[in-house]
Enzyme design. Structure first.
Site, PDB file in Angstrom:
ATOM      1  N   HIS A  81      41.143  11.451  37.067  1.00  0.00           N
ATOM      2  CA  HIS A  81      40.720  11.961  35.936  1.00  0.00           C
ATOM      3  C   HIS A  81      40.686  11.182  34.635  1.00  0.00           C
ATOM      4  O   HIS A  81      40.006  10.868  33.781  1.00  0.00           O
ATOM      5  CB  HIS A  81      41.322  13.338  35.531  1.00  0.00           C
ATOM      6  CG  HIS A  81      40.905  14.345  36.629  1.00  0.00           C
ATOM      7  ND1 HIS A  81      41.676  15.577  36.693  1.00  0.00           N
ATOM      8  CD2 HIS A  81      40.095  14.482  37.575  1.00  0.00           C
ATOM      9  CE1 HIS A  81      41.231  16.279  37.780  1.00  0.00           C
ATOM     10  NE2 HIS A  81      40.433  15.476  38.486  1.00  0.00           N
ATOM     11  N   HIS A 237      32.581  19.048  37.380  1.00  0.00           N
ATOM     12  CA  HIS A 237      33.872  18.340  37.550  1.00  0.00           C
ATOM     13  C   HIS A 237      33.710  17.310  38.782  1.00  0.00           C
ATOM     14  O   HIS A 237      34.246  16.360  38.953  1.00  0.00           O
ATOM     15  CB  HIS A 237      34.976  19.250  37.848  1.00  0.00           C
ATOM     16  CG  HIS A 237      36.183  18.641  38.086  1.00  0.00           C
ATOM     17  ND1 HIS A 237      36.856  18.205  36.906  1.00  0.00           N
ATOM     18  CD2 HIS A 237      36.781  18.127  39.158  1.00  0.00           C
ATOM     19  CE1 HIS A 237      38.077  17.622  37.507  1.00  0.00           C
ATOM     20  NE2 HIS A 237      37.822  17.372  38.812  1.00  0.00           N
ATOM     21  N   ASP A 241      34.896  13.437  39.115  1.00  0.00           N
ATOM     22  CA  ASP A 241      35.751  12.986  40.214  1.00  0.00           C
ATOM     23  C   ASP A 241      34.974  11.757  40.614  1.00  0.00           C
ATOM     24  O   ASP A 241      35.690  10.740  41.014  1.00  0.00           O
ATOM     25  CB  ASP A 241      36.038  13.752  41.253  1.00  0.00           C
ATOM     26  CG  ASP A 241      37.012  14.655  40.973  1.00  0.00           C
ATOM     27  OD1 ASP A 241      38.004  14.906  39.848  1.00  0.00           O
ATOM     28  OD2 ASP A 241      37.171  15.997  41.580  1.00  0.00           O
ATOM     29  N   HIS A 264      36.389  12.904  47.429  1.00  0.00           N
ATOM     30  CA  HIS A 264      37.274  11.474  47.293  1.00  0.00           C
ATOM     31  C   HIS A 264      37.005  10.886  48.362  1.00  0.00           C
ATOM     32  O   HIS A 264      36.862   9.493  48.154  1.00  0.00           O
ATOM     33  CB  HIS A 264      38.659  11.866  47.124  1.00  0.00           C
ATOM     34  CG  HIS A 264      39.015  12.742  45.756  1.00  0.00           C
ATOM     35  ND1 HIS A 264      38.638  12.314  44.365  1.00  0.00           N
ATOM     36  CD2 HIS A 264      39.662  13.862  45.710  1.00  0.00           C
ATOM     37  CE1 HIS A 264      39.032  13.129  43.733  1.00  0.00           C
ATOM     38  NE2 HIS A 264      39.609  14.316  44.406  1.00  0.00           N
TER      39      HIS A 264
HETATM   40 ZN   LIG Z   1      39.156  16.257  40.135  1.00  0.00          ZN
END
Ligand SMILES: [Zn+2]
Length: 301
Positions: A81, A237, A241, A264
Protein backbone atom coordinates in the site's frame (compact mmCIF):
# COMPACT_ATOMS: atom_id res chain seq x y z
CA UNK A 1 12.36 7.65 -25.80
CA UNK A 2 10.68 9.48 -22.99
CA UNK A 3 12.87 9.69 -19.92
CA UNK A 4 11.52 10.29 -16.47
CA UNK A 5 13.28 12.21 -13.74
CA UNK A 6 13.99 10.41 -10.51
CA UNK A 7 12.23 11.89 -7.50
CA UNK A 8 12.52 11.89 -3.75
CA UNK A 9 10.51 13.52 -0.99
CA UNK A 10 11.32 17.11 -0.09
CA UNK A 11 11.44 16.62 3.69
CA UNK A 12 11.24 13.76 6.17
CA UNK A 13 7.84 12.65 7.37
CA UNK A 14 6.54 10.28 10.03
CA UNK A 15 3.52 7.97 9.83
CA UNK A 16 2.33 6.12 12.92
CA UNK A 17 -0.25 3.35 12.92
CA UNK A 18 -0.73 -0.30 13.72
CA UNK A 19 0.30 -3.43 11.85
CA UNK A 20 -2.67 -5.23 10.29
CA UNK A 21 -1.37 -8.65 11.21
CA UNK A 22 0.59 -7.91 14.42
CA UNK A 23 -1.86 -5.36 15.86
CA UNK A 24 1.17 -3.53 17.30
CA UNK A 25 2.08 0.14 16.99
CA UNK A 26 4.49 0.93 14.15
CA UNK A 27 6.38 4.11 13.32
CA UNK A 28 7.49 4.65 9.72
CA UNK A 29 9.85 7.53 9.01
CA UNK A 30 10.43 8.48 5.38
CA UNK A 31 13.52 10.51 4.45
CA UNK A 32 14.78 12.16 1.25
CA UNK A 33 17.54 10.23 -0.53
CA UNK A 34 20.12 10.82 -3.28
CA UNK A 35 19.44 9.69 -6.84
CA UNK A 36 20.28 6.02 -7.25
CA UNK A 37 19.59 5.12 -3.62
CA UNK A 38 16.35 3.41 -4.60
CA UNK A 39 13.69 2.63 -2.02
CA UNK A 40 15.37 1.14 1.03
CA UNK A 41 14.05 0.01 4.40
CA UNK A 42 16.12 0.29 7.54
CA UNK A 43 14.55 -1.95 10.16
CA UNK A 44 15.32 -0.93 13.76
CA UNK A 45 14.77 -3.85 16.11
CA UNK A 46 16.33 -5.04 19.35
CA UNK A 47 19.05 -2.40 19.15
CA UNK A 48 20.14 -3.33 15.62
CA UNK A 49 19.66 -1.63 12.26
CA UNK A 50 19.09 -3.87 9.23
CA UNK A 51 19.08 -2.71 5.61
CA UNK A 52 16.45 -4.28 3.34
CA UNK A 53 16.22 -2.79 -0.17
CA UNK A 54 12.88 -2.91 -1.97
CA UNK A 55 13.67 -5.22 -4.87
CA UNK A 56 12.38 -8.44 -6.40
CA UNK A 57 15.44 -10.27 -5.06
CA UNK A 58 14.32 -9.46 -1.53
CA UNK A 59 10.69 -10.65 -1.81
CA UNK A 60 10.46 -13.66 0.52
CA UNK A 61 6.71 -14.20 1.00
CA UNK A 62 3.48 -13.34 -0.81
CA UNK A 63 0.95 -15.39 1.15
CA UNK A 64 -1.00 -12.69 3.02
CA UNK A 65 0.89 -9.58 2.01
CA UNK A 66 4.07 -8.85 0.12
CA UNK A 67 7.01 -9.39 2.44
CA UNK A 68 10.68 -8.50 2.02
CA UNK A 69 13.57 -10.15 3.83
CA UNK A 70 17.30 -9.70 4.25
CA UNK A 71 18.11 -13.37 3.61
CA UNK A 72 18.10 -14.05 7.34
CA UNK A 73 15.34 -13.66 9.90
CA UNK A 74 14.65 -9.95 9.33
CA UNK A 75 11.48 -9.13 7.43
CA UNK A 76 9.21 -6.22 6.55
CA UNK A 77 5.69 -7.09 5.42
CA UNK A 78 2.64 -5.37 3.93
CA UNK A 79 4.77 -3.05 1.82
CA UNK A 80 2.33 -2.82 -1.12
CA UNK A 81 0.00 0.00 0.00
CA UNK A 82 2.88 2.33 0.81
CA UNK A 83 4.61 1.35 -2.45
CA UNK A 84 1.52 2.13 -4.55
CA UNK A 85 1.53 5.67 -3.08
CA UNK A 86 5.27 6.12 -3.76
CA UNK A 87 4.88 4.77 -7.31
CA UNK A 88 1.93 7.08 -8.08
CA UNK A 89 4.03 10.10 -7.14
CA UNK A 90 7.08 8.87 -9.04
CA UNK A 91 9.27 8.54 -5.92
CA UNK A 92 12.30 6.46 -6.92
CA UNK A 93 14.63 7.27 -4.03
CA UNK A 94 13.65 7.26 -0.37
CA UNK A 95 14.92 5.93 2.96
CA UNK A 96 12.21 4.17 4.97
CA UNK A 97 13.00 3.70 8.65
CA UNK A 98 10.66 1.34 10.46
CA UNK A 99 10.57 -0.02 14.02
CA UNK A 100 8.45 -3.14 13.43
CA UNK A 101 8.20 -5.92 10.86
CA UNK A 102 5.10 -4.51 9.21
CA UNK A 103 4.29 -1.24 7.47
CA UNK A 104 1.41 0.44 9.36
CA UNK A 105 -1.97 -0.38 7.82
CA UNK A 106 -3.30 3.18 8.44
CA UNK A 107 -6.88 3.25 7.06
CA UNK A 108 -6.38 0.13 4.91
CA UNK A 109 -5.70 2.11 1.74
CA UNK A 110 -2.77 4.04 0.21
CA UNK A 111 -4.36 7.43 0.82
CA UNK A 112 -2.57 8.30 4.11
CA UNK A 113 0.82 7.58 2.47
CA UNK A 114 -0.13 9.63 -0.59
CA UNK A 115 -1.32 12.53 1.61
CA UNK A 116 1.85 12.38 3.72
CA UNK A 117 4.04 12.66 0.63
CA UNK A 118 1.87 15.44 -0.81
CA UNK A 119 2.20 17.27 2.52
CA UNK A 120 5.99 17.23 2.55
CA UNK A 121 6.35 17.78 -1.20
CA UNK A 122 8.28 16.06 -3.97
CA UNK A 123 11.84 16.88 -5.07
CA UNK A 124 12.63 16.24 -8.73
CA UNK A 125 16.23 15.03 -9.18
CA UNK A 126 18.40 15.75 -12.21
CA UNK A 127 19.06 12.03 -12.87
CA UNK A 128 16.60 10.03 -14.95
CA UNK A 129 15.10 6.55 -14.88
CA UNK A 130 14.14 4.63 -17.98
CA UNK A 131 10.59 3.29 -17.89
CA UNK A 132 9.90 -0.37 -18.62
CA UNK A 133 8.03 -0.87 -21.89
CA UNK A 134 6.54 -4.22 -22.71
CA UNK A 135 7.41 -5.40 -26.23
CA UNK A 136 5.20 -8.51 -26.31
CA UNK A 137 2.50 -10.18 -24.19
CA UNK A 138 3.62 -11.90 -20.99
CA UNK A 139 1.48 -13.83 -18.53
CA UNK A 140 1.45 -15.95 -15.42
CA UNK A 141 -1.21 -18.53 -14.60
CA UNK A 142 -2.18 -20.44 -11.45
CA UNK A 143 -5.21 -22.69 -12.03
CA UNK A 144 -8.11 -20.38 -12.91
CA UNK A 145 -6.16 -17.28 -11.83
CA UNK A 146 -4.12 -15.33 -14.32
CA UNK A 147 -2.30 -12.07 -14.87
CA UNK A 148 -1.32 -10.79 -18.32
CA UNK A 149 0.51 -7.70 -19.52
CA UNK A 150 0.19 -6.50 -23.11
CA UNK A 151 2.22 -3.80 -24.89
CA UNK A 152 0.68 -0.34 -24.49
CA UNK A 153 1.94 3.25 -24.58
CA UNK A 154 0.13 3.94 -21.34
CA UNK A 155 -0.49 2.08 -18.10
CA UNK A 156 -3.96 0.59 -17.94
CA UNK A 157 -5.68 -2.29 -16.25
CA UNK A 158 -8.64 -4.62 -16.63
CA UNK A 159 -9.25 -6.47 -13.37
CA UNK A 160 -11.82 -9.17 -12.66
CA UNK A 161 -12.65 -10.64 -9.26
CA UNK A 162 -15.10 -13.46 -8.61
CA UNK A 163 -15.55 -14.37 -4.95
CA UNK A 164 -18.25 -16.62 -3.57
CA UNK A 165 -20.12 -13.61 -2.19
CA UNK A 166 -23.23 -11.86 -3.57
CA UNK A 167 -21.49 -8.46 -3.70
CA UNK A 168 -18.24 -9.71 -5.26
CA UNK A 169 -19.45 -12.01 -8.01
CA UNK A 170 -18.05 -11.13 -11.40
CA UNK A 171 -16.87 -7.62 -10.54
CA UNK A 172 -14.73 -6.09 -13.30
CA UNK A 173 -13.11 -2.72 -13.71
CA UNK A 174 -11.12 -1.24 -16.59
CA UNK A 175 -9.29 2.04 -16.38
CA UNK A 176 -6.26 3.98 -17.53
CA UNK A 177 -3.88 4.46 -14.59
CA UNK A 178 -2.25 7.85 -14.86
CA UNK A 179 -1.08 9.62 -11.71
CA UNK A 180 -4.30 11.55 -11.15
CA UNK A 181 -6.60 8.57 -11.76
CA UNK A 182 -4.49 6.45 -9.43
CA UNK A 183 -4.70 9.15 -6.76
CA UNK A 184 -8.45 9.70 -6.96
CA UNK A 185 -9.88 6.36 -8.11
CA UNK A 186 -7.53 3.66 -6.81
CA UNK A 187 -5.35 4.71 -3.85
CA UNK A 188 -8.29 5.42 -1.46
CA UNK A 189 -9.74 1.88 -1.92
CA UNK A 190 -9.38 -0.08 1.33
CA UNK A 191 -8.28 -3.64 1.87
CA UNK A 192 -11.10 -6.12 2.47
CA UNK A 193 -11.69 -9.39 4.24
CA UNK A 194 -14.43 -11.85 5.06
CA UNK A 195 -15.78 -11.99 8.61
CA UNK A 196 -15.78 -15.79 8.48
CA UNK A 197 -12.02 -15.79 7.75
CA UNK A 198 -11.10 -13.42 10.59
CA UNK A 199 -11.24 -16.05 13.35
CA UNK A 200 -9.10 -18.46 11.35
CA UNK A 201 -6.55 -15.72 10.58
CA UNK A 202 -6.44 -14.55 14.20
CA UNK A 203 -5.89 -18.13 15.39
CA UNK A 204 -2.76 -18.08 13.21
CA UNK A 205 -1.66 -14.76 14.73
CA UNK A 206 -2.70 -12.78 11.65
CA UNK A 207 -5.12 -9.86 11.17
CA UNK A 208 -4.83 -9.03 14.90
CA UNK A 209 -4.98 -5.32 14.04
CA UNK A 210 -7.85 -5.67 11.57
CA UNK A 211 -10.95 -3.58 12.30
CA UNK A 212 -13.60 -1.50 10.58
CA UNK A 213 -11.10 1.41 10.87
CA UNK A 214 -8.77 -0.24 8.36
CA UNK A 215 -10.71 -2.75 6.27
CA UNK A 216 -13.93 -3.43 4.45
CA UNK A 217 -15.36 -6.42 6.31
CA UNK A 218 -17.76 -8.63 4.37
CA UNK A 219 -20.53 -10.59 6.09
CA UNK A 220 -22.48 -13.46 4.47
CA UNK A 221 -24.49 -11.13 2.26
CA UNK A 222 -23.23 -7.59 2.86
CA UNK A 223 -20.56 -5.66 4.71
CA UNK A 224 -20.19 -4.39 8.29
CA UNK A 225 -18.90 -0.91 7.43
CA UNK A 226 -21.35 1.98 7.38
CA UNK A 227 -20.47 2.78 3.80
CA UNK A 228 -18.01 2.02 1.01
CA UNK A 229 -15.76 4.58 -0.64
CA UNK A 230 -16.72 3.23 -4.06
CA UNK A 231 -19.45 0.81 -5.03
CA UNK A 232 -16.69 -1.49 -6.43
CA UNK A 233 -14.10 -0.69 -3.75
CA UNK A 234 -12.79 -4.28 -3.53
CA UNK A 235 -11.76 -4.65 -7.18
CA UNK A 236 -10.17 -1.19 -7.00
CA UNK A 237 -8.15 -2.33 -3.98
CA UNK A 238 -6.94 -5.36 -5.94
CA UNK A 239 -5.66 -2.91 -8.58
CA UNK A 240 -3.94 -0.91 -5.82
CA UNK A 241 -2.22 -4.09 -4.60
CA UNK A 242 -1.15 -4.97 -8.15
CA UNK A 243 0.45 -1.56 -8.73
CA UNK A 244 2.15 -1.66 -5.31
CA UNK A 245 3.50 -5.15 -6.00
CA UNK A 246 4.78 -4.31 -9.50
CA UNK A 247 6.43 -1.18 -8.06
CA UNK A 248 8.94 -3.57 -6.46
CA UNK A 249 10.55 -3.57 -9.94
CA UNK A 250 11.88 -0.10 -9.05
CA UNK A 251 11.10 1.52 -12.40
CA UNK A 252 8.00 3.11 -13.97
CA UNK A 253 6.22 0.72 -16.34
CA UNK A 254 3.71 0.89 -19.18
CA UNK A 255 1.44 -1.85 -20.40
CA UNK A 256 -2.13 -3.10 -20.31
CA UNK A 257 -2.54 -5.39 -17.30
CA UNK A 258 -5.34 -7.95 -17.46
CA UNK A 259 -5.99 -9.80 -14.21
CA UNK A 260 -8.49 -12.41 -13.15
CA UNK A 261 -8.57 -13.45 -9.49
CA UNK A 262 -4.90 -12.57 -9.15
CA UNK A 263 -3.08 -11.65 -5.94
CA UNK A 264 0.35 -10.98 -4.47
CA UNK A 265 1.89 -14.29 -5.63
CA UNK A 266 0.90 -13.80 -9.29
CA UNK A 267 1.77 -10.08 -9.13
CA UNK A 268 5.33 -10.87 -8.03
CA UNK A 269 5.62 -13.75 -10.53
CA UNK A 270 4.69 -11.37 -13.36
CA UNK A 271 7.18 -8.79 -12.09
CA UNK A 272 9.91 -11.45 -12.21
CA UNK A 273 8.84 -12.47 -15.71
CA UNK A 274 8.88 -8.84 -16.90
CA UNK A 275 12.26 -8.07 -15.35
CA UNK A 276 13.95 -11.19 -16.72
CA UNK A 277 12.70 -10.36 -20.22
CA UNK A 278 13.30 -6.62 -20.04
CA UNK A 279 16.79 -7.04 -18.63
CA UNK A 280 17.54 -9.55 -21.40
CA UNK A 281 16.20 -7.19 -24.08
CA UNK A 282 18.19 -4.27 -22.72
CA UNK A 283 21.37 -6.35 -22.62
CA UNK A 284 20.75 -7.48 -26.21
CA UNK A 285 20.13 -3.95 -27.46
CA UNK A 286 23.21 -2.76 -25.59
CA UNK A 287 25.30 -5.50 -27.22
CA UNK A 288 23.81 -4.91 -30.68
CA UNK A 289 24.82 -1.25 -30.43
CA UNK A 290 28.33 -2.32 -29.43
CA UNK A 291 29.00 -5.04 -31.98
CA UNK A 292 29.56 -2.76 -35.04
CA UNK A 293 32.05 -0.70 -33.03
CA UNK A 294 34.06 -3.79 -32.09
CA UNK A 295 33.79 -5.13 -35.63
CA UNK A 296 35.09 -1.84 -37.06
CA UNK A 297 37.97 -1.74 -34.61
CA UNK A 298 38.95 -5.30 -35.45
CA UNK A 299 38.71 -4.60 -39.19
CA UNK A 300 41.08 -1.65 -38.92
CA UNK A 301 43.77 -3.65 -37.13
ZN1 LIG B 1 -3.93 -4.62 -0.12
Amino acid sequence: MQTIHRKTIRESLTLKGIGLHSGKTVTLRMHPAEAGTGLVFFLYRNGSKVRIPISLDHVVDTSNATTLGDGGSNRVQTIEHMLAALYTQGITDCILEIDAVEVPIMDGSSRPFWEGIQGTGIQTLSETVEPIRISHPMWVVDGDKYLVILPSDELKVTYHIDFNHPLLKGQSYTTVLDDSILATDILPARTFGFLKDVEALQARGLALGGSLDNAVVLTEDGYLNESLRYENECVRHKILDLIGDLAVMGRPFYGHLIASKAGHALDISLAKCIMSKVTGDELTSFKSKRIPLFAKKEASQ
